[in-house]
Design a protein around this motif. Structure first.
Motif, PDB file in Angstrom:
ATOM      1  N   ARG A   1       0.836  -1.213   0.000  1.00 48.44           N
ATOM      2  CA  ARG A   1       0.000   0.000   0.000  1.00 48.44           C
ATOM      3  C   ARG A   1       0.864   1.254   0.000  1.00 48.44           C
ATOM      4  NH1 ARG A   1      -3.913  -2.821   3.527  1.00 48.44           N
ATOM      5  NH2 ARG A   1      -5.704  -3.155   2.179  1.00 48.44           N
ATOM      6  N   LYS A   2       1.889   1.273   0.840  1.00 54.29           N
ATOM      7  CA  LYS A   2       2.768   2.444   0.913  1.00 54.29           C
ATOM      8  C   LYS A   2       3.447   2.704  -0.419  1.00 54.29           C
ATOM      9  CE  LYS A   2       3.835   2.036   5.817  1.00 54.29           C
ATOM     10  NZ  LYS A   2       4.872   1.631   6.788  1.00 54.29           N
ATOM     11  N   ARG A   3       3.720   1.640  -1.162  1.00 56.09           N
ATOM     12  CA  ARG A   3       4.398   1.782  -2.449  1.00 56.09           C
ATOM     13  C   ARG A   3       3.411   1.926  -3.606  1.00 56.09           C
ATOM     14  NH1 ARG A   3       9.677  -2.084  -2.578  1.00 56.09           N
ATOM     15  NH2 ARG A   3      10.273  -1.917  -0.401  1.00 56.09           N
ATOM     16  N   ALA A   4       2.141   2.078  -3.284  1.00 57.15           N
ATOM     17  CA  ALA A   4       1.074   2.259  -4.271  1.00 57.15           C
ATOM     18  C   ALA A   4       0.934   1.060  -5.220  1.00 57.15           C
ATOM     19  CB  ALA A   4       1.272   3.550  -5.058  1.00 57.15           C
ATOM     20  N   CYS A   5       1.213  -0.128  -4.705  1.00 51.76           N
ATOM     21  CA  CYS A   5       0.990  -1.334  -5.504  1.00 51.76           C
ATOM     22  C   CYS A   5      -0.505  -1.590  -5.616  1.00 51.76           C
ATOM     23  CB  CYS A   5       1.662  -2.552  -4.853  1.00 51.76           C
ATOM     24  SG  CYS A   5       3.461  -2.484  -4.877  1.00 51.76           S
ATOM     25  N   ARG A   6      -0.894  -2.216  -6.687  1.00 48.03           N
ATOM     26  CA  ARG A   6      -2.316  -2.528  -6.890  1.00 48.03           C
ATOM     27  C   ARG A   6      -2.645  -3.962  -6.532  1.00 48.03           C
ATOM     28  NH1 ARG A   6      -2.742   0.956 -12.121  1.00 48.03           N
ATOM     29  NH2 ARG A   6      -2.973   2.964 -11.104  1.00 48.03           N
ATOM     30  N   ARG A   7      -1.602  -4.810  -6.476  1.00 48.62           N
ATOM     31  CA  ARG A   7      -1.871  -6.184  -6.094  1.00 48.62           C
ATOM     32  C   ARG A   7      -0.659  -6.803  -5.425  1.00 48.62           C
ATOM     33  NH1 ARG A   7      -1.500 -10.952 -10.236  1.00 48.62           N
ATOM     34  NH2 ARG A   7       0.493 -10.513 -11.188  1.00 48.62           N
ATOM     35  N   VAL A   8      -0.947  -7.770  -4.573  1.00 48.94           N
ATOM     36  CA  VAL A   8       0.065  -8.623  -3.965  1.00 48.94           C
ATOM     37  C   VAL A   8      -0.285 -10.024  -4.422  1.00 48.94           C
ATOM     38  CG1 VAL A   8       1.043  -9.496  -1.814  1.00 48.94           C
ATOM     39  CG2 VAL A   8       0.243  -7.119  -1.945  1.00 48.94           C
ATOM     40  N   TRP A   9       0.712 -10.756  -4.894  1.00 51.55           N
ATOM     41  CA  TRP A   9       0.425 -12.104  -5.356  1.00 51.55           C
ATOM     42  C   TRP A   9       1.531 -13.049  -4.931  1.00 51.55           C
ATOM     43  CZ3 TRP A   9       3.033 -14.842  -9.367  1.00 51.55           C
ATOM     44  CH2 TRP A   9       4.025 -14.124 -10.031  1.00 51.55           C
ATOM     45  N   LEU A  10       1.227 -14.326  -4.974  1.00 51.34           N
ATOM     46  CA  LEU A  10       2.183 -15.348  -4.571  1.00 51.34           C
ATOM     47  C   LEU A  10       1.807 -16.680  -5.189  1.00 51.34           C
ATOM     48  CD1 LEU A  10       0.639 -17.205  -2.219  1.00 51.34           C
ATOM     49  CD2 LEU A  10       0.892 -15.074  -0.988  1.00 51.34           C
TER      50      LEU A  10
ATOM     51  N   LEU B   1      -4.136 -10.721  -4.094  1.00 47.94           N
ATOM     52  CA  LEU B   1      -4.951  -9.798  -3.320  1.00 47.94           C
ATOM     53  C   LEU B   1      -4.898  -8.460  -4.034  1.00 47.94           C
ATOM     54  CD1 LEU B   1      -6.511  -9.020  -0.698  1.00 47.94           C
ATOM     55  CD2 LEU B   1      -4.272  -8.378   0.238  1.00 47.94           C
ATOM     56  N   ARG B   2      -6.038  -8.001  -4.504  1.00 46.43           N
ATOM     57  CA  ARG B   2      -6.130  -6.667  -5.111  1.00 46.43           C
ATOM     58  C   ARG B   2      -6.233  -5.685  -3.954  1.00 46.43           C
ATOM     59  NH1 ARG B   2      -5.162  -5.937 -10.555  1.00 46.43           N
ATOM     60  NH2 ARG B   2      -5.540  -7.932 -11.542  1.00 46.43           N
ATOM     61  N   ILE B   3      -5.407  -4.664  -3.986  1.00 47.20           N
ATOM     62  CA  ILE B   3      -5.410  -3.701  -2.882  1.00 47.20           C
ATOM     63  C   ILE B   3      -5.535  -2.286  -3.417  1.00 47.20           C
ATOM     64  CG2 ILE B   3      -4.096  -5.130  -1.284  1.00 47.20           C
ATOM     65  CD1 ILE B   3      -1.628  -3.499  -1.992  1.00 47.20           C
ATOM     66  N   LYS B   4      -6.038  -1.437  -2.557  1.00 50.37           N
ATOM     67  CA  LYS B   4      -6.072  -0.014  -2.857  1.00 50.37           C
ATOM     68  C   LYS B   4      -4.780   0.575  -2.310  1.00 50.37           C
ATOM     69  CE  LYS B   4     -11.052   0.452  -2.419  1.00 50.37           C
ATOM     70  NZ  LYS B   4     -12.144   1.044  -1.644  1.00 50.37           N
ATOM     71  N   PRO B   5      -4.154   1.464  -3.057  1.00 52.85           N
ATOM     72  CA  PRO B   5      -2.979   2.142  -2.505  1.00 52.85           C
ATOM     73  C   PRO B   5      -3.331   2.835  -1.190  1.00 52.85           C
ATOM     74  CG  PRO B   5      -3.156   2.557  -4.843  1.00 52.85           C
ATOM     75  CD  PRO B   5      -4.424   1.849  -4.427  1.00 52.85           C
ATOM     76  N   TYR B   6      -2.359   3.087  -0.371  1.00 53.67           N
ATOM     77  CA  TYR B   6      -2.537   3.603   0.983  1.00 53.67           C
ATOM     78  C   TYR B   6      -3.442   4.828   1.033  1.00 53.67           C
ATOM     79  CZ  TYR B   6      -1.333   4.748   5.768  1.00 53.67           C
ATOM     80  OH  TYR B   6      -1.390   5.012   7.101  1.00 53.67           O
ATOM     81  N   ALA B   7      -3.211   5.795   0.180  1.00 58.22           N
ATOM     82  CA  ALA B   7      -4.005   7.020   0.200  1.00 58.22           C
ATOM     83  C   ALA B   7      -5.473   6.742  -0.112  1.00 58.22           C
ATOM     84  CB  ALA B   7      -3.441   8.033  -0.787  1.00 58.22           C
ATOM     85  N   GLN B   8      -5.735   5.875  -1.087  1.00 59.44           N
ATOM     86  CA  GLN B   8      -7.113   5.548  -1.436  1.00 59.44           C
ATOM     87  C   GLN B   8      -7.798   4.766  -0.311  1.00 59.44           C
ATOM     88  OE1 GLN B   8      -6.920   3.432  -5.139  1.00 59.44           O
ATOM     89  NE2 GLN B   8      -6.769   5.301  -6.345  1.00 59.44           N
ATOM     90  N   ALA B   9      -7.069   3.892   0.347  1.00 57.15           N
ATOM     91  CA  ALA B   9      -7.644   3.116   1.452  1.00 57.15           C
ATOM     92  C   ALA B   9      -8.051   4.045   2.587  1.00 57.15           C
ATOM     93  CB  ALA B   9      -6.640   2.058   1.938  1.00 57.15           C
TER      94      ALA B   9
END
Length: 142
Positions: free
Chosen positions: A63-72, A128-136
């Motif tokens: 989120r801090k790095r404004a990523c849109r997804r985390v995957w593994l 996991l689709r995530i919202k960047p930190y600011a949007q969250a």
């Protein structure tokens, strides 16, 4: 090895979990573009929520790095991990049937039998689709 690519954990970014100044867990990852890939999650002791803590820290870092997804990627025998990832909001997006069998040709030390006596053949991709930190933060305010 993940999705046919070889990685060297010592060359990757990581998050360390410490309890009383003792290292009890390590997560390695790589960030490229708007994606964070979790490559390894290791804990010294199971059942102490170390893996959960590491994954949540990685999501926060994404989120801090404004990523849109985390995957593994994990294997078909790793049922505890698949359950954990799903509890944290990850979704199964792909199954690479026979990928571990193919990887075993390059790396023959990969065991044929894994957790709970399950034969290891396939890779499971979760994201996991995530919202960047600011949007969250904005969506919490509204």
């Amino acid at each position: 090895m993940s999705c046919g690519k070889v990685y060297y954990p010592e060359d990757l970014e990581g998050i360390i979990e410490r309890h009383d100044d003792e290292m009890v867990g390590l997560l390695t990852m790589r960030v490229y573009g708007k994606d964070m890939e979790i490559l390894t999650v290791n804990s010294v002791v199971e059942g102490r929520r170390i893996g959960t803590s590491l994954i949540l820290a990685a999501i926060e870092e994404a989120r801090k790095r404004a990523c849109r997804r985390v995957w593994l990627v994990t294997t078909n025998d790793n049922l505890r991990a698949v359950a954990l990832y799903q509890r944290l909001g990850f979704r199964i997006i792909e199954v690479h049937v026979g990928a571990v069998d193919e990887a075993r040709e390059i790396k023959p030390q990969i065991p044929k039998t894994g957790a709970q006596g399950i034969e290891v053949h396939d890779e499971i991709v979760l994201e996991l689709r995530i919202k960047p930190y600011a949007q969250a933060e904005e969506s919490k305010e509204h």
